[in-house]
Design a protein around this motif. Structure first.
Motif, PDB file in Angstrom:
ATOM      1  N   VAL A   1     -27.931  65.184 -18.737  1.00  0.00           N
ATOM      2  CA  VAL A   1     -27.070  65.908 -17.800  1.00  0.00           C
ATOM      3  C   VAL A   1     -25.914  65.024 -17.336  1.00  0.00           C
ATOM      4  O   VAL A   1     -24.757  65.453 -17.297  1.00  0.00           O
ATOM      5  CB  VAL A   1     -27.888  66.411 -16.596  1.00  0.00           C
ATOM      6  CG1 VAL A   1     -26.966  67.015 -15.535  1.00  0.00           C
ATOM      7  CG2 VAL A   1     -28.919  67.430 -17.035  1.00  0.00           C
ATOM      8  N   VAL A   2     -26.228  63.776 -16.978  1.00  0.00           N
ATOM      9  CA  VAL A   2     -25.202  62.857 -16.499  1.00  0.00           C
ATOM     10  C   VAL A   2     -24.208  62.527 -17.611  1.00  0.00           C
ATOM     11  O   VAL A   2     -22.987  62.569 -17.408  1.00  0.00           O
ATOM     12  CB  VAL A   2     -25.850  61.571 -15.942  1.00  0.00           C
ATOM     13  CG1 VAL A   2     -24.788  60.513 -15.674  1.00  0.00           C
ATOM     14  CG2 VAL A   2     -26.624  61.884 -14.664  1.00  0.00           C
ATOM     15  N   ILE A   3     -24.722  62.211 -18.783  1.00  0.00           N
ATOM     16  CA  ILE A   3     -23.834  61.884 -19.903  1.00  0.00           C
ATOM     17  C   ILE A   3     -22.988  63.098 -20.288  1.00  0.00           C
ATOM     18  O   ILE A   3     -21.787  62.993 -20.552  1.00  0.00           O
ATOM     19  CB  ILE A   3     -24.656  61.378 -21.111  1.00  0.00           C
ATOM     20  CG1 ILE A   3     -25.326  60.040 -20.770  1.00  0.00           C
ATOM     21  CG2 ILE A   3     -23.761  61.224 -22.341  1.00  0.00           C
ATOM     22  CD1 ILE A   3     -26.244  59.520 -21.840  1.00  0.00           C
ATOM     23  N   GLY A   4     -23.615  64.274 -20.293  1.00  0.00           N
ATOM     24  CA  GLY A   4     -22.878  65.491 -20.630  1.00  0.00           C
ATOM     25  C   GLY A   4     -21.763  65.774 -19.642  1.00  0.00           C
ATOM     26  O   GLY A   4     -20.656  66.178 -20.036  1.00  0.00           O
TER      27      GLY A   4
ATOM     28  N   TYR B   1     -19.438  64.262 -10.738  1.00  0.00           N
ATOM     29  CA  TYR B   1     -20.878  64.566 -10.801  1.00  0.00           C
ATOM     30  C   TYR B   1     -21.630  63.447 -11.518  1.00  0.00           C
ATOM     31  O   TYR B   1     -22.699  63.005 -11.055  1.00  0.00           O
ATOM     32  CB  TYR B   1     -21.092  65.892 -11.526  1.00  0.00           C
ATOM     33  CG  TYR B   1     -22.556  66.271 -11.644  1.00  0.00           C
ATOM     34  CD1 TYR B   1     -23.186  66.975 -10.626  1.00  0.00           C
ATOM     35  CD2 TYR B   1     -23.304  65.908 -12.767  1.00  0.00           C
ATOM     36  CE1 TYR B   1     -24.522  67.308 -10.716  1.00  0.00           C
ATOM     37  CE2 TYR B   1     -24.643  66.233 -12.870  1.00  0.00           C
ATOM     38  CZ  TYR B   1     -25.255  66.933 -11.848  1.00  0.00           C
ATOM     39  OH  TYR B   1     -26.585  67.251 -11.942  1.00  0.00           O
ATOM     40  N   ALA B   2     -21.096  62.983 -12.638  1.00  0.00           N
ATOM     41  CA  ALA B   2     -21.773  61.928 -13.394  1.00  0.00           C
ATOM     42  C   ALA B   2     -21.898  60.648 -12.564  1.00  0.00           C
ATOM     43  O   ALA B   2     -22.949  60.008 -12.538  1.00  0.00           O
ATOM     44  CB  ALA B   2     -21.008  61.657 -14.689  1.00  0.00           C
ATOM     45  N   LEU B   3     -20.838  60.270 -11.865  1.00  0.00           N
ATOM     46  CA  LEU B   3     -20.863  59.039 -11.078  1.00  0.00           C
ATOM     47  C   LEU B   3     -21.828  59.126  -9.899  1.00  0.00           C
ATOM     48  O   LEU B   3     -22.536  58.162  -9.579  1.00  0.00           O
ATOM     49  CB  LEU B   3     -19.454  58.721 -10.572  1.00  0.00           C
ATOM     50  CG  LEU B   3     -18.426  58.322 -11.633  1.00  0.00           C
ATOM     51  CD1 LEU B   3     -17.031  58.263 -11.025  1.00  0.00           C
ATOM     52  CD2 LEU B   3     -18.783  56.986 -12.260  1.00  0.00           C
ATOM     53  N   ILE B   4     -21.874  60.291  -9.242  1.00  0.00           N
ATOM     54  CA  ILE B   4     -22.735  60.432  -8.071  1.00  0.00           C
ATOM     55  C   ILE B   4     -24.201  60.551  -8.462  1.00  0.00           C
ATOM     56  O   ILE B   4     -25.088  59.991  -7.798  1.00  0.00           O
ATOM     57  CB  ILE B   4     -22.299  61.654  -7.237  1.00  0.00           C
ATOM     58  CG1 ILE B   4     -20.942  61.377  -6.577  1.00  0.00           C
ATOM     59  CG2 ILE B   4     -23.338  62.002  -6.167  1.00  0.00           C
ATOM     60  CD1 ILE B   4     -20.385  62.545  -5.784  1.00  0.00           C
ATOM     61  N   GLU B   5     -24.489  61.252  -9.536  1.00  0.00           N
ATOM     62  CA  GLU B   5     -25.877  61.490  -9.920  1.00  0.00           C
ATOM     63  C   GLU B   5     -26.485  60.366 -10.745  1.00  0.00           C
ATOM     64  O   GLU B   5     -27.709  60.301 -10.892  1.00  0.00           O
ATOM     65  CB  GLU B   5     -25.970  62.812 -10.705  1.00  0.00           C
ATOM     66  CG  GLU B   5     -25.580  64.035  -9.897  1.00  0.00           C
ATOM     67  CD  GLU B   5     -26.494  64.251  -8.705  1.00  0.00           C
ATOM     68  OE1 GLU B   5     -27.702  63.974  -8.818  1.00  0.00           O
ATOM     69  OE2 GLU B   5     -25.982  64.687  -7.641  1.00  0.00           O
TER      70      GLU B   5
END
Length: 499
Positions: free
Chosen positions: A236-239, A223-227
Motif C-alpha cells: 500500500v505504501v509503495i503503491g 500518504y506514503a510518507l505518513i504511513e
C-alpha cells in the motif's frame, strides 16, 4: 442586497471602504489562522480523540493538501464568475467545514473536515486581496492593500495566543468553532458593501484536470510518507508513493499540452522565477516542519500549556510584523541575492538553537535563555528573507503575470510545508506514539531540527548561486503587501485592478 458602490470607486476613508477592508481581513484571517493555530492544539486533539502521530499529521496536512492543490483554480473561478461571489461561497464553505471540525467525534471525520476546510480556503484566500484591488479607487489601492496586510499581520501575531487560550480554556474544538461568528459577520458585510467584480478577459475553461492531478499526486506521496513508520515498505505504501510520482509526471505532461493550463510551463522559462520558487520550497518546508514539531516539543517535553506554547513562538511573527516593510525596502536597494542568502542562514541558526529546549525550559529563566533566543534569531532570518523573496518572484515575470506568479509561489510554499510535515517524522524516526512520550519525542526532535536547518542552508546556497537579477525598476509602484507575516506561505500579491 446590492453593493453600495461600483467597482473601482470606493475610497478608503469612507464607511464603505472601512467595511470592505474589515470583511476581507476577516475572511482571509479565518484561513490564515487555521493553517497555523491548529499546531498548538495537536497534543490535546491527540489525547481527546485517542489518535496516533499519523492522525495528527493528517490533521495538518489534509487542510494544506486541498488548499495547495486548488488555490490557483480558486483564483481563476473568482476572475470568471465574480470575486465577491466566490469569496462569499468560500467563507460559507469554510465555516461549515469548521463546524464539522468542531463537532468531529473521531479523527477520521476531523481529517475529512480539514480537507473540506482547505477547499473553502482555496476559494476565499485569493479573493480577499483581489477584492481589495478591484473595489478601491486607483488612488487608494496602495493604502487599502497596506491596511489589509497590516491588519492581517496583527491577526497572524495574536492568532497563536488566542488559539492557545481557547485550547486551555473552552477546549480545542473552539479553535474551529470560532470561525462561525467571524463568518456570520463577514458574509452580510460582503454582500452589502463589497462590489462585484470579474476579469472581462477570463474565459469559462478551467483546468480542473490539472488541479485534480496535482492534488492526487501530493496526496499519494503524503500518504506514503505518513504511513511508512507504521506500515513499513508495504504494498500500500509503495503503491501510494509510486502512484503519486506517476500522477506528478502526468500532471506535468498535461499542463504542457493544455491550451489554458493552471500552471503554465512557460512561466518557468525565467531562470530567476524557477530559482526563487526552489528557494521558497526549501524555506517553507523547513518552517512547516519546525512549527509542527516545536509546538509539540514545547508542550510534551518542556511542559508548556497550549497558551504558553503559542505565546512562546509569538516573537517570530511580531518581528515580521514590525520589520518586514523595512526589509522589503532594503531588498529593493541592494537586490535580492544577499537577503535570500543571509535570511535562511539566520533562520537555520535559530532552529539549531531550539536544540537547547528541554524539560527545564518552561521556567522564566528557561524561556529567556533557551526558547526566546531561538525564536528571535529565527524571526530575524524570516524578516530578512520573506519580503525580498516575494518581491523577487514578482520581478521575475512581466506585470501581467504577477498575480499568477504570486499564486504559484504561494502554492509551492504550502506544498513544501505539506511534504515536510509528512516526511520529517519518518526521517527522524518518530514512532506512532512518539508524541505521548517526552523522552522519545525529545530524541527525535533533536534529529529533526538539523534536517530543517539543512533545508534552509540548501536554500541559501541555491540563492547565492542562482539569484542575480535585482527587482525590476518600478515594480515597487504597484500596490504590494507591506507586511509579510506568513509562516505557512508567502503573501498573495494583488493583480492589477480591472474594475
Amino acid at each position: 442586497m446590492a453593493a453600495a458602490s461600483a467597482p473601482g470607486e470606493i475610497r478608503v476613508a469612507s464607511p464603505a471602504g472601512r467595511l470592505v477592508v474589515l470583511t476581507t481581513v476577516l475572511g482571509s484571517s479565518m484561513a490564515m489562522l487555521d493553517s497555523t493555530v491548529v499546531n498548538v492544539a495537536l497534543p490535546r486533539i491527540g489525547a481527546d480523540l485517542g489518535t496516533d502521530l499519523a492522525a495528527l499529521q493528517w490533521t495538518v496536512n489534509a487542510y494544506m493538501l486541498t488548499l495547495a492543490g486548488l488555490i490557483l483554480l480558486g483564483g481563476a473561478l473568482g476572475d470568471r464568475y465574480g470575486r465577491r461571489r466566490v469569496f462569499v461561497v468560500g467563507v460559507v464553505w469554510f465555516a461549515a467545514a469548521s463546524l464539522l471540525c468542531g463537532i468531529a467525534p473521531d479523527a477520521g471525520i476531523l481529517i475529512a473536515a480539514r480537507a473540506l476546510q482547505g477547499v473553502g480556503g482555496a476559494l476565499l484566500t485569493p479573493g480577499s486581496l483581489a477584492l481589495i484591488q478591484a473595489s478601491f479607487h486607483p488612488d487608494d489601492r496602495a493604502r487599502a492593500v497596506g491596511l489589509w496586510s497590516g491588519f492581517g499581520g496583527v491577526g497572524a501575531a495574536v492568532g497563536p495566543f488566542v488559539g492557545g487560550w481557547l485550547v486551555d480554556g473552552p477546549g480545542w474544538r473552539w479553535v474551529f468553532l470560532l470561525n462561525l461568528p467571524l463568518a456570520a459577520l463577514c458574509v452580510p458585510v460582503a454582500l452589502r458593501y463589497v462590489p462585484e467584480s470579474r476579469d472581462p478577459a477570463a474565459h469559462g475553461r478551467f483546468d480542473v484536470l490539472g488541479a485534480a492531478l496535482a492534488a492526487l499526486a501530493l496526496a499519494g506521496v503524503t500518504y506514503a510518507l505518513i504511513e511508512a513508520p507504521a506500515r513499513g515498505a508495504s504494498p500500500v505504501v509503495i503503491g501510494a508513493a509510486v502512484g503519486g510520482l506517476v500522477l506528478g509526471a502526468v500532471f506535468v505532461a498535461v499542463e504542457r499540452r493544455r491550451a489554458a493550463p493552471m500552471l503554465p510551463p512557460s512561466i518557468f522559462r525565467s531562470r530567476l522565477f524557477t530559482s526563487v520558487n526552489l528557494v521558497t520550497f526549501c524555506v517553507y518546508a523547513a518552517l512547516g516542519g519546525f512549527f509542527f514539531l516545536s509546538a509539540i516539543q514545547l508542550q510534551v517535553v518542556a511542559g508548556y500549556s497550549a497558551l504558553g506554547a503559542g505565546t512562546a513562538l509569538l516573537p517570530t511573527t511580531v518581528l515580521m510584523l514590525l520589520f518586514s516593510a523595512r526589509s522589503g525596502e532594503l531588498g529593493r536597494r541592494i537586490g535580492p541575492r544577499i537577503p535570500l542568502t543571509v535570511g535562511p542562514l539566520l533562520a537555520a541558526a535559530g532552529m539549531l538553537l531550539m536544540l537547547r529546549v528541554g524539560p527545564d525550559s518552561a521556567s522564566f529563566g528557561g524561556y529567556a535563555g533557551e526558547v526566546l533566543p531561538a525564536v528571535v534569531v529565527l524571526g530575524a532570518g524570516l524578516v530578512v528573507v520573506v519580503a525580498p523573496l516575494t518581491a523577487t518572484v514578482l520581478a521575475a515575470v512581466d506585470a501581467g503575470r504577477a498575480g499568477l506568479a504570486s499564486g504559484i509561489n504561494n502554492a509551492a510554499a504550502r506544498a513544501a510545508g505539506l511534504i515536510a510535515v509528512a516526511a520529517l517524522p519518518l526521517l527522524a524516526g518518530m514512532g506512532p506514539e512518539a508524541y505521548r512520550d517526552a523522552g522519545e519525542f525529545a530524541a527525535t526532535f533533536r534529529r529533526a531540527m538539523p534536517m530543517c536547518a539543512g533545508l534552509l542552508v540548501a536554500g541559501a546556497v541555491l540563492a547565492w548561486w542562482t539569484v542575480r537579477a535585482p527587482a525590476a525598476p518600478g515594480r515597487e509602484e504597484r500596490p504590494v503587501c507591506a507586511v509579510h507575516c506568513g509562516v505557512s506561505s508567502p503573501p498573495l500579491e494583488p493583480e492589477r485592478g480591472d474594475g
